[in-house]
Design a protein around this motif. Structure first.
Motif, PDB file in Angstrom:
ATOM      1  N   GLY A  33       0.912  -1.548   0.411  1.00 31.68           N
ATOM      2  CA  GLY A  33      -0.123   0.349  -0.177  1.00 31.68           C
ATOM      3  C   GLY A  33       0.403   1.035   0.591  1.00 31.68           C
ATOM      4  N   ASP A  34       1.925   1.275  -0.861  1.00 35.43           N
ATOM      5  CA  ASP A  34       2.824   2.584  -0.107  1.00 35.43           C
ATOM      6  C   ASP A  34       4.377   1.825  -0.762  1.00 35.43           C
ATOM      7  OD1 ASP A  34       4.544   4.525   0.359  1.00 35.43           O
ATOM      8  OD2 ASP A  34       4.909   3.908   2.455  1.00 35.43           O
ATOM      9  N   ALA A  35       4.125   2.478  -2.370  1.00 36.67           N
ATOM     10  CA  ALA A  35       5.330   2.116  -3.905  1.00 36.67           C
ATOM     11  C   ALA A  35       6.950   2.956  -3.297  1.00 36.67           C
ATOM     12  CB  ALA A  35       4.940   3.220  -4.393  1.00 36.67           C
ATOM     13  N   SER A  36       6.688   3.449  -1.645  1.00 33.07           N
ATOM     14  CA  SER A  36       8.214   3.376  -1.214  1.00 33.07           C
ATOM     15  C   SER A  36       9.177   2.582  -0.696  1.00 33.07           C
ATOM     16  CB  SER A  36       7.867   5.540  -0.335  1.00 33.07           C
ATOM     17  OG  SER A  36       7.068   4.777   1.263  1.00 33.07           O
ATOM     18  N   VAL A  37       7.831   1.894  -0.062  1.00 31.20           N
ATOM     19  CA  VAL A  37       8.567   0.263   0.781  1.00 31.20           C
ATOM     20  C   VAL A  37       9.347   0.407  -0.112  1.00 31.20           C
ATOM     21  CG1 VAL A  37       8.358  -1.786   1.376  1.00 31.20           C
ATOM     22  CG2 VAL A  37       7.092  -0.039   1.741  1.00 31.20           C
ATOM     23  N   LEU A  38       9.871   0.174  -1.782  1.00 32.82           N
ATOM     24  CA  LEU A  38      10.513   0.392  -3.189  1.00 32.82           C
ATOM     25  C   LEU A  38      12.319   0.119  -2.089  1.00 32.82           C
ATOM     26  CD1 LEU A  38      12.119  -0.734  -5.445  1.00 32.82           C
ATOM     27  CD2 LEU A  38      11.285   1.416  -5.993  1.00 32.82           C
ATOM     28  N   ARG A  39      12.683   1.566  -2.209  1.00 33.54           N
ATOM     29  CA  ARG A  39      13.103   1.978  -1.531  1.00 33.54           C
ATOM     30  C   ARG A  39      14.148   1.437  -0.083  1.00 33.54           C
ATOM     31  NH1 ARG A  39      16.531   3.992  -5.522  1.00 33.54           N
ATOM     32  NH2 ARG A  39      15.082   4.670  -6.850  1.00 33.54           N
ATOM     33  N   GLU A  40      12.914   1.492   1.034  1.00 35.29           N
ATOM     34  CA  GLU A  40      13.446   0.618   1.889  1.00 35.29           C
ATOM     35  C   GLU A  40      14.034  -1.325   1.598  1.00 35.29           C
ATOM     36  OE1 GLU A  40      11.475  -1.249   6.437  1.00 35.29           O
ATOM     37  OE2 GLU A  40      10.389  -0.241   4.586  1.00 35.29           O
ATOM     38  N   TRP A  41      13.785  -1.947   0.335  1.00 36.43           N
ATOM     39  CA  TRP A  41      13.886  -2.977   0.658  1.00 36.43           C
ATOM     40  C   TRP A  41      15.364  -2.663  -0.083  1.00 36.43           C
ATOM     41  CZ3 TRP A  41      14.052  -3.740  -4.366  1.00 36.43           C
ATOM     42  CH2 TRP A  41      14.840  -5.379  -5.433  1.00 36.43           C
ATOM     43  N   PHE A  42      15.000  -2.136  -1.499  1.00 29.84           N
ATOM     44  CA  PHE A  42      16.396  -2.154  -2.221  1.00 29.84           C
ATOM     45  C   PHE A  42      17.841  -1.916  -1.210  1.00 29.84           C
ATOM     46  CE2 PHE A  42      19.729  -0.280  -5.054  1.00 29.84           C
ATOM     47  CZ  PHE A  42      19.414  -1.259  -5.895  1.00 29.84           C
ATOM     48  N   ALA A  43      17.543  -0.537  -0.212  1.00 30.46           N
ATOM     49  CA  ALA A  43      18.498  -0.538   0.474  1.00 30.46           C
ATOM     50  C   ALA A  43      18.994  -2.032   1.586  1.00 30.46           C
ATOM     51  CB  ALA A  43      18.042   0.219   1.955  1.00 30.46           C
ATOM     52  N   GLU A  44      17.653  -2.180   1.592  1.00 33.87           N
ATOM     53  CA  GLU A  44      18.140  -3.520   2.714  1.00 33.87           C
ATOM     54  C   GLU A  44      19.064  -5.059   2.071  1.00 33.87           C
ATOM     55  OE1 GLU A  44      17.698  -3.758   6.029  1.00 33.87           O
ATOM     56  OE2 GLU A  44      16.047  -2.947   6.774  1.00 33.87           O
ATOM     57  N   LEU A  45      18.257  -4.527   0.903  1.00 36.32           N
ATOM     58  CA  LEU A  45      19.585  -6.182  -0.293  1.00 36.32           C
ATOM     59  C   LEU A  45      20.652  -5.443  -0.305  1.00 36.32           C
ATOM     60  CD1 LEU A  45      18.566  -7.822  -2.265  1.00 36.32           C
ATOM     61  CD2 LEU A  45      18.152  -6.766  -3.559  1.00 36.32           C
ATOM     62  N   ILE A  46      20.901  -5.004  -0.050  1.00 40.44           N
ATOM     63  CA  ILE A  46      21.997  -4.096  -0.617  1.00 40.44           C
ATOM     64  C   ILE A  46      22.865  -4.063   0.722  1.00 40.44           C
ATOM     65  CG2 ILE A  46      23.763  -2.265  -0.811  1.00 40.44           C
ATOM     66  CD1 ILE A  46      22.215  -3.184  -3.539  1.00 40.44           C
ATOM     67  N   LEU A  47      22.467  -3.807   1.844  1.00 39.88           N
ATOM     68  CA  LEU A  47      22.421  -4.500   2.966  1.00 39.88           C
ATOM     69  C   LEU A  47      22.899  -6.022   2.984  1.00 39.88           C
ATOM     70  CD1 LEU A  47      23.646  -3.656   5.739  1.00 39.88           C
ATOM     71  CD2 LEU A  47      21.235  -3.484   6.399  1.00 39.88           C
ATOM     72  N   TYR A  48      22.014  -6.101   3.361  1.00 40.92           N
ATOM     73  CA  TYR A  48      22.296  -7.966   3.285  1.00 40.92           C
ATOM     74  C   TYR A  48      23.511  -8.894   2.030  1.00 40.92           C
ATOM     75  CZ  TYR A  48      19.585  -7.482   7.628  1.00 40.92           C
ATOM     76  OH  TYR A  48      19.756  -7.783   8.500  1.00 40.92           O
ATOM     77  N   SER A  49      23.508  -8.421   0.954  1.00 36.83           N
ATOM     78  CA  SER A  49      24.065  -8.585   0.425  1.00 36.83           C
ATOM     79  C   SER A  49      25.843  -8.541   0.407  1.00 36.83           C
ATOM     80  CB  SER A  49      24.110  -8.312  -1.370  1.00 36.83           C
ATOM     81  OG  SER A  49      24.081  -6.996  -0.979  1.00 36.83           O
ATOM     82  N   GLN A  50      25.778  -7.215   1.307  1.00 37.45           N
ATOM     83  CA  GLN A  50      27.131  -6.300   1.355  1.00 37.45           C
ATOM     84  C   GLN A  50      27.538  -7.793   3.034  1.00 37.45           C
ATOM     85  OE1 GLN A  50      27.373  -2.267   1.491  1.00 37.45           O
ATOM     86  NE2 GLN A  50      27.437  -2.313  -0.503  1.00 37.45           N
TER      87      GLN A  50
END
Length: 231
Positions: A33-50
């Protein structure tokens, strides 16, 4: 002119730098219900890949993407279905190129640079994301961190590209809209070109390397790189 020798090869990050991740927003709007969660998901994805790389572990980027989506869902009390994860992976593999990409790549090719890509994403069967976006023909090679089982900005990822092309890292210029990518590339000996796409900006702090080139437009960034390395 950067205080190092001219480069022969331009290395491009793919996700968000070349391909538009905002096309994933409808999925996040539907699920959260919030398109901006995309940015939260992507930031977490980079964090956990690193985090995986720093911990000496590796999992394919697509698997992490789905796992992080489920984690963000759990954090927000939102149930993520298998279909949601499948849709995410499908959308990631079909993102369009930003409007400034093809003109910039064309200018760099005409200037005589060799163009390659380096992505955290694993290799894809044909048609690849670059082919679907209509820009694959601009590139001589496409590299994935999957080959070294380490995510950017680990130095092995940039060294892999140089070794495969029989070059030194200072023959390369890394183009990315993520400052962590240009920082890593510069630490490995490459030039760094930073593209300030929305939600991506410089960090000005002590000992944080500043990119050799900075612009909010890839065509302008291409012109800067060409002028400096052909001076």
């Amino acid at each position: 002119m950067p205080d190092q020798k001219p480069v022969s090869t331009i290395v491009f990050d793919v996700n968000e730098t070349l391909l538009d991740i905002t096309t994933l927003e409808p999925l996040f709007a539907r699920v959260f219900g919030d398109a901006s969660v995309l940015r939260e998901w992507f930031a977490e994805l980079i964090l956990y890949s690193q985090t995986m790389t720093l911990s000496g572990r590796y999992a394919p980027f697509g698997a992490l993407a789905g796992g992080v989506l489920r984690m963000v869902g759990a954090n927000k009390d939102v149930t993520i279905s298998d279909e949601d994860v499948t849709e995410l992976k499908s959308l990631i593999g079909s993102m369009p190129a930003h409007p400034d990409v093809a003109p910039a790549l064309r200018r760099l090719r005409e200037a005589g640079f060799r163009l390659v890509t380096l992505t955290n994403s694993p290799p894809s069967p044909a048609p690849t994301p670059l082919e679907k976006a209509g820009i694959a023909d601009f590139f001589d090679r496409s590299f994935s961190v999957d080959e070294v089982a380490k995510f950017k900005p680990h130095p092995a990822t940039y060294q892999m590209v140089a070794e495969a092309l029989e070059l030194e890292t200072d023959d390369l210029c890394m183009v990315a809209c993520h400052l962590w990518d240009t920082i890593g590339a510069q630490a490995a000996g490459c030039q760094g070109a930073f593209l300030t796409r929305p939600n991506n900006n410089l960090i000005k702090a002590e000992n944080v390397p500043q990119p050799h080139y900075i612009s909010d437009d890839l065509v302008d960034l291409a012109d800067q790189i060409t002028a400096a390395n052909r001076a």
